[in-house]
Design a protein around this motif. Structure first.
Motif, PDB file in Angstrom:
ATOM      1  N   UNK A 109      67.339 128.185   5.976  1.00  0.00           N
ATOM      2  CA  UNK A 109      66.326 129.109   6.486  1.00  0.00           C
ATOM      3  C   UNK A 109      67.021 130.113   7.403  1.00  0.00           C
ATOM      4  N   UNK A 110      66.316 131.157   7.751  1.00  0.00           N
ATOM      5  CA  UNK A 110      66.870 132.167   8.661  1.00  0.00           C
ATOM      6  C   UNK A 110      67.094 131.560  10.045  1.00  0.00           C
ATOM      7  N   UNK A 111      68.094 132.059  10.698  1.00  0.00           N
ATOM      8  CA  UNK A 111      68.444 131.579  12.042  1.00  0.00           C
ATOM      9  C   UNK A 111      67.241 131.606  12.986  1.00  0.00           C
ATOM     10  N   UNK A 112      66.395 132.624  12.874  1.00  0.00           N
ATOM     11  CA  UNK A 112      65.259 132.764  13.781  1.00  0.00           C
ATOM     12  C   UNK A 112      64.121 131.778  13.487  1.00  0.00           C
ATOM     13  N   UNK A 113      64.183 131.104  12.358  1.00  0.00           N
ATOM     14  CA  UNK A 113      63.196 130.053  12.066  1.00  0.00           C
ATOM     15  C   UNK A 113      63.646 128.695  12.578  1.00  0.00           C
ATOM     16  N   UNK A 114      64.895 128.583  12.973  1.00  0.00           N
ATOM     17  CA  UNK A 114      65.449 127.283  13.341  1.00  0.00           C
ATOM     18  C   UNK A 114      64.661 126.547  14.434  1.00  0.00           C
ATOM     19  N   UNK A 115      64.178 127.227  15.482  1.00  0.00           N
ATOM     20  CA  UNK A 115      63.422 126.490  16.507  1.00  0.00           C
ATOM     21  C   UNK A 115      62.180 125.781  15.962  1.00  0.00           C
ATOM     22  N   UNK A 116      61.579 126.362  14.918  1.00  0.00           N
ATOM     23  CA  UNK A 116      60.366 125.773  14.336  1.00  0.00           C
ATOM     24  C   UNK A 116      60.695 124.627  13.390  1.00  0.00           C
ATOM     25  N   UNK A 117      61.964 124.533  12.997  1.00  0.00           N
ATOM     26  CA  UNK A 117      62.390 123.548  12.002  1.00  0.00           C
ATOM     27  C   UNK A 117      63.261 122.445  12.600  1.00  0.00           C
ATOM     28  N   UNK A 118      63.538 122.542  13.887  1.00  0.00           N
ATOM     29  CA  UNK A 118      64.377 121.541  14.560  1.00  0.00           C
ATOM     30  C   UNK A 118      63.680 120.947  15.781  1.00  0.00           C
ATOM     31  N   UNK A 119      62.359 121.001  15.782  1.00  0.00           N
ATOM     32  CA  UNK A 119      61.586 120.298  16.801  1.00  0.00           C
ATOM     33  C   UNK A 119      61.489 120.978  18.148  1.00  0.00           C
ATOM     34  N   UNK A 120      61.888 122.239  18.236  1.00  0.00           N
ATOM     35  CA  UNK A 120      61.964 122.894  19.544  1.00  0.00           C
ATOM     36  C   UNK A 120      60.743 123.731  19.897  1.00  0.00           C
ATOM     37  N   UNK A 121      60.171 124.452  18.949  1.00  0.00           N
ATOM     38  CA  UNK A 121      59.146 125.449  19.267  1.00  0.00           C
ATOM     39  C   UNK A 121      57.988 125.388  18.286  1.00  0.00           C
ATOM     40  N   UNK A 122      56.758 125.422  18.819  1.00  0.00           N
ATOM     41  CA  UNK A 122      55.567 125.516  17.971  1.00  0.00           C
ATOM     42  C   UNK A 122      55.305 126.970  17.596  1.00  0.00           C
ATOM     43  N   UNK A 123      54.690 127.166  16.457  1.00  0.00           N
ATOM     44  CA  UNK A 123      54.197 128.499  16.129  1.00  0.00           C
ATOM     45  C   UNK A 123      52.987 128.827  17.009  1.00  0.00           C
ATOM     46  N   UNK A 124      52.686 130.117  17.195  1.00  0.00           N
ATOM     47  CA  UNK A 124      51.470 130.464  17.932  1.00  0.00           C
ATOM     48  C   UNK A 124      50.231 129.887  17.252  1.00  0.00           C
ATOM     49  N   UNK A 125      49.222 129.601  18.042  1.00  0.00           N
ATOM     50  CA  UNK A 125      47.977 129.100  17.459  1.00  0.00           C
ATOM     51  C   UNK A 125      47.377 130.150  16.528  1.00  0.00           C
ATOM     52  N   UNK A 126      46.833 129.724  15.386  1.00  0.00           N
ATOM     53  CA  UNK A 126      46.225 130.681  14.456  1.00  0.00           C
ATOM     54  C   UNK A 126      45.110 131.471  15.137  1.00  0.00           C
ATOM     55  N   UNK A 127      44.914 132.688  14.667  1.00  0.00           N
ATOM     56  CA  UNK A 127      43.880 133.558  15.220  1.00  0.00           C
ATOM     57  C   UNK A 127      42.588 133.383  14.427  1.00  0.00           C
TER      58      UNK A 127
END
Length: 285
Positions: A109-127
């Motif tokens: 995956x792209x480097x900028x997706x890594x936080x979402x794929x390695x347990x570090x960062x949640x995506x923003x809550x859906x609108x």
């Protein structure tokens, strides 16, 4: 096998489907799109060679279906050489843990997706307030917590190449997520667009159910940067793709694709950007 890999704590089955669920389309001899409930996976590779790459990983609890699809196309006990993620939203990584465990395969995956794929960062809550239909209003149930693929996920090569797909290059198409990518093959101008744009109005339950074909920007309820989406759509339109497999909706080809993409660029504000919503920047020019 590392048992530490895991889904987020909000991982769950999402009871949404469409008339195309379970159906597949051979867009080209080596390009196959298959619908899992409301999202598409893509198998890239010629069945005669038995070598292929899986693009995206479907909905939660769909691993058995995806394994069945791959074995039907490539043979019993077949496994991909890699899994490429266009991005890390729940409907594109829904079966990834089971697939990684079953196949013992690397994910890119792209480097900028890594936080979402390695347990570090949640995506923003859906609108849930964004302009749109019933799917937008239901979106609060969608998982957003990060999954953790540990060392199984690797960043895509910086040179734009795609592992095990020498004819393709990846293109950074952010907006829907920070590290969203699309894949493009210059030889025949085949595009795997992910959710950079889609061919169904994903916010509207009726259109999701019926898969009425209509070019659209990315699903609104999870899109956070509309200015970046505009740039990404313009970038893809400039490639003049002859074929597009998108994350949602049926594949689009030929003049319909050319004309629809051009119209999306020319009328982006009207077609793509919601009239209201917490991620809508009113200053977009």
């Amino acid at each position: 096998m590392d048992n530490k890999i895991s889904y987020g704590e909000d991982y769950k089955f999402i009871p949404a489907t469409s008339v195309e669920s379970g159906n597949g389309t051979e867009v080209l001899p080596d390009l196959y799109s298959h619908t899992v409930q409301i999202v598409n996976i893509c198998l890239v590779g010629h069945p005669e060679t038995k070598e292929f790459v899986l693009i995206d990983a479907g909905m939660p609890h769909s691993a058995n279906k995806i394994i069945s699809v791959t074995e039907k196309r490539f043979g019993t006990n077949s496994k991909p050489m890699a899994i490429i993620l266009t991005h890390g939203h729940f409907d594109h990584v829904g079966a990834i843990i089971e697939l990684v465990r079953h196949w013992d395969v690397s994910v890119y995956a792209h480097e900028l997706e890594m936080p979402f794929l390695t347990g570090k960062t949640s995506y923003p809550e859906p609108d849930t307030t964004v302009e749109g239909g019933m799917i937008s209003k239901m979106s609060s149930m969608f998982p957003i917590k990060p999954i953790n693929l540990e060392n199984y996920v690797k960043p895509l090569p910086e040179d734009g190449s795609v592992p095990h797909l020498p004819g393709f290059r990846w293109i950074h198409t952010p907006g829907h997520t920070p590290g969203h990518v699309s894949l493009f093959r210059d030889e025949d101008r085949a595009l795997i667009a992910g959710d950079a744009f889609v061919t169904v109005k994903q916010e509207y339950l009726y259109k999701v159910l019926t898969q009425e074909q209509e070019i659209s920007g990315p699903p609104r309820y999870l899109t956070t940067d509309w200015s970046a989406v505009r740039n990404s759509v313009e970038k893809l339109e400039s490639l003049k793709p002859s074929i597009a497999i998108t994350g949602h909706g049926l594949p689009m080809v030929g003049e319909l694709l050319t004309d629809s993409l051009r119209r999306l660029v020319e009328e982006f504000d009207r077609i793509a950007i919601p009239d209201h919503g917490k991620f809508v920047d009113k200053s977009i020019d």
